[in-house]
Design an enzyme around this catalytic site. Sequence first.
Site, PDB file in Angstrom:
ATOM      1  N   HIS A  36     196.540   0.239 -14.505  1.00  0.00           N
ATOM      2  CA  HIS A  36     197.734   0.958 -14.052  1.00  0.00           C
ATOM      3  C   HIS A  36     198.669  -0.233 -14.248  1.00  0.00           C
ATOM      4  CE1 HIS A  36     197.028   5.052 -13.072  1.00  0.00           C
ATOM      5  NE2 HIS A  36     195.887   4.781 -12.650  1.00  0.00           N
ATOM      6  N   HIS A  83     185.770   6.207 -13.163  1.00  0.00           N
ATOM      7  CA  HIS A  83     185.820   7.169 -11.959  1.00  0.00           C
ATOM      8  C   HIS A  83     186.279   8.189 -12.577  1.00  0.00           C
ATOM      9  CE1 HIS A  83     189.735   5.326 -11.642  1.00  0.00           C
ATOM     10  NE2 HIS A  83     190.092   6.426 -11.163  1.00  0.00           N
ATOM     11  N   HIS A 127     188.715  10.456 -11.929  1.00  0.00           N
ATOM     12  CA  HIS A 127     189.910  10.948 -12.015  1.00  0.00           C
ATOM     13  C   HIS A 127     190.411  11.376 -13.299  1.00  0.00           C
ATOM     14  CE1 HIS A 127     191.150   9.270  -7.817  1.00  0.00           C
ATOM     15  NE2 HIS A 127     190.625  10.407  -7.617  1.00  0.00           N
ATOM     16  N   HIS A 164     188.453   3.536  -3.546  1.00  0.00           N
ATOM     17  CA  HIS A 164     189.204   4.685  -4.114  1.00  0.00           C
ATOM     18  C   HIS A 164     188.800   5.904  -4.434  1.00  0.00           C
ATOM     19  CE1 HIS A 164     192.597   5.876  -6.649  1.00  0.00           C
ATOM     20  NE2 HIS A 164     191.893   6.204  -7.660  1.00  0.00           N
ATOM     21  N   ASP A 200     193.251  11.017 -15.128  1.00  0.00           N
ATOM     22  CA  ASP A 200     193.958  10.088 -15.790  1.00  0.00           C
ATOM     23  C   ASP A 200     192.869   9.047 -16.543  1.00  0.00           C
ATOM     24  OD1 ASP A 200     193.529   9.335 -13.242  1.00  0.00           O
ATOM     25  OD2 ASP A 200     195.396   7.760 -13.817  1.00  0.00           O
ATOM     26  N   HIS A 201     191.797   9.176 -16.161  1.00  0.00           N
ATOM     27  CA  HIS A 201     190.802   8.304 -16.778  1.00  0.00           C
ATOM     28  C   HIS A 201     189.583   8.851 -17.580  1.00  0.00           C
ATOM     29  CE1 HIS A 201     192.018   4.732 -13.973  1.00  0.00           C
ATOM     30  NE2 HIS A 201     192.587   5.792 -13.383  1.00  0.00           N
ATOM     31  N   ASP A 205     190.757   1.584 -10.962  1.00  0.00           N
ATOM     32  CA  ASP A 205     191.522   1.500 -10.051  1.00  0.00           C
ATOM     33  C   ASP A 205     191.057   0.985  -8.719  1.00  0.00           C
ATOM     34  OD1 ASP A 205     193.091   2.823 -11.602  1.00  0.00           O
ATOM     35  OD2 ASP A 205     193.051   4.791 -10.591  1.00  0.00           O
TER      36      ASP A 205
END
Length: 257
Positions: free
Chosen positions: A168, A54, A56, A109, A58-59, A130
Amino acid sequence: MNILPLPAFNDNYIWVILQKSKDLAWVVDPGDAEVVLDYLTQQNKKLVGILVTHHHPDHTGGVQQLKERFNCPVYGPSHLQPLITHPVEDSDSIHVFEHTFKAIETPAHTLDHICYFSDSGNIPILFSGDTLFRGGCGRLMEGTANQMLTAMNKLKELPQKTKVYCTHEYTLNNYKFALSLDPDNTRLLSVIEECKVLREQNTPTLPSTIDLELACNPFMRTDITALVEKAAKQLNEVRSNNPGDQFSQVRRAKDAY
């Protein structure tokens, strides 16, 4: 095929997929390019592909640098073009070394979220991003409780021995909440102690399995009346009779925990 975690940021894992006997690698959700580059340099590996679950940062934060460095394909949600080179939709197949992964769309999410599942080896594998965590699920940043319930129901149908690689290290925090709803769950009590030992040793609590999530993850067990009643009580609400609203009560109780 070997799968290794690269810790990144505070609690992320970037998963590295290695082909046995060859110095080639794929990575999943590389939020930090430098973490990946350091590993590849130290281990003398070449990056040949990227999977993205996805959008975001941090990905995805390291994708552009890695793509330019290695000229490798990047698979992920279609709206991320041109960052990704190969847009993926539900049920699409992606070949990673000797394994074939199927894309499973799990909007909730984020609305673009994709999980990647393979049953082409001895042990099935799920990269859940996530969507599904050990003991938990992703916050509803863009989607709805009904969408996340649909996602959980999809993942429930996977083989119970499936190894679940999420992104995570939220396990102990998730289990504290799970225990507040399910204090007599002997398997949950047992795995909490196991995970405490792992974290004391700075060892990841992952991967999980679908079997373990069915036994301990409240978001895969929102059909259990007593569990939802405890979540509703934490919210000072009456338990709903609607499945989507029941899931929402558990999710909102976790958000407020």
